[in-house]
Design a protein around this motif. Structure first.
Motif, PDB file in Angstrom:
ATOM      1  N   ASP A  49       0.849  -1.186   0.000  1.00 34.78           N
ATOM      2  CA  ASP A  49       0.000   0.000   0.000  1.00 34.78           C
ATOM      3  C   ASP A  49       0.890   1.242   0.000  1.00 34.78           C
ATOM      4  N   PRO A  50       0.619   2.195  -0.895  1.00 40.87           N
ATOM      5  CA  PRO A  50       1.460   3.400  -0.975  1.00 40.87           C
ATOM      6  C   PRO A  50       1.596   4.151   0.357  1.00 40.87           C
ATOM      7  N   ARG A  51       0.611   4.031   1.241  1.00 40.16           N
ATOM      8  CA  ARG A  51       0.702   4.694   2.544  1.00 40.16           C
ATOM      9  C   ARG A  51       1.869   4.167   3.373  1.00 40.16           C
ATOM     10  N   PHE A  52       2.333   2.956   3.052  1.00 38.37           N
ATOM     11  CA  PHE A  52       3.426   2.336   3.790  1.00 38.37           C
ATOM     12  C   PHE A  52       4.726   2.348   2.988  1.00 38.37           C
ATOM     13  N   GLY A  53       4.725   3.034   1.856  1.00 41.23           N
ATOM     14  CA  GLY A  53       5.873   3.034   0.961  1.00 41.23           C
ATOM     15  C   GLY A  53       7.073   3.792   1.500  1.00 41.23           C
ATOM     16  N   GLY A  54       8.220   3.515   0.895  1.00 45.42           N
ATOM     17  CA  GLY A  54       9.447   4.229   1.217  1.00 45.42           C
ATOM     18  C   GLY A  54      10.114   3.819   2.505  1.00 45.42           C
ATOM     19  N   ARG A  55       9.692   2.720   3.094  1.00 48.48           N
ATOM     20  CA  ARG A  55      10.250   2.280   4.370  1.00 48.48           C
ATOM     21  C   ARG A  55      10.928   0.918   4.282  1.00 48.48           C
TER      22      ARG A  55
END
Length: 107
Positions: A49-55
């Protein structure tokens, strides 16, 4: 709270859960779909989900799924571009792909 990955065999996927706030409540953050056939696990689609991206959670999910395949002594067919790319960056997992199939996946 650290992200958690669980196998959901009923849906043929590994599910990634992560805390949504300080309360520690978990939410489904992503999944990696697979298909089992004999001694092979074919990864077919991965989504975070993009809300959890970049981590780096996609990597957590990939590692957990591939480690589970290794623990179960399954061969891996990485049809999913994300899983295939992740294996390419982590050559210690290439051995899971059958030798006769490696060229097909670019290894």
């Amino acid at each position: 709270m650290a992200a958690r990955v669980a196998d959901n065999p009923a849906m043929s996927r590994f599910e990634l859960f992560d805390a949504v706030d300080e309360s520690g409540e978990e939410e489904l953050a992503g999944f990696a779909e697979y298909h089992l056939y004999g001694n092979e696990m074919a990864f077919i689609h991965t989504e975070v989900d993009p809300r959890f991206g970049g981590r780096g959670l996609g990597g957590v999910l990939a590692r957990a799924g591939l480690d589970a395949a290794r623990d179960r002594e399954l061969r891996v067919l990485p049809f999913c571009p994300f899983i295939r790319g992740w294996i390419g960056k982590h050559p210690e997992y290439v051995e899971l792909v059958p030798e006769g199939q490696r060229a097909r996946f670019g290894f």
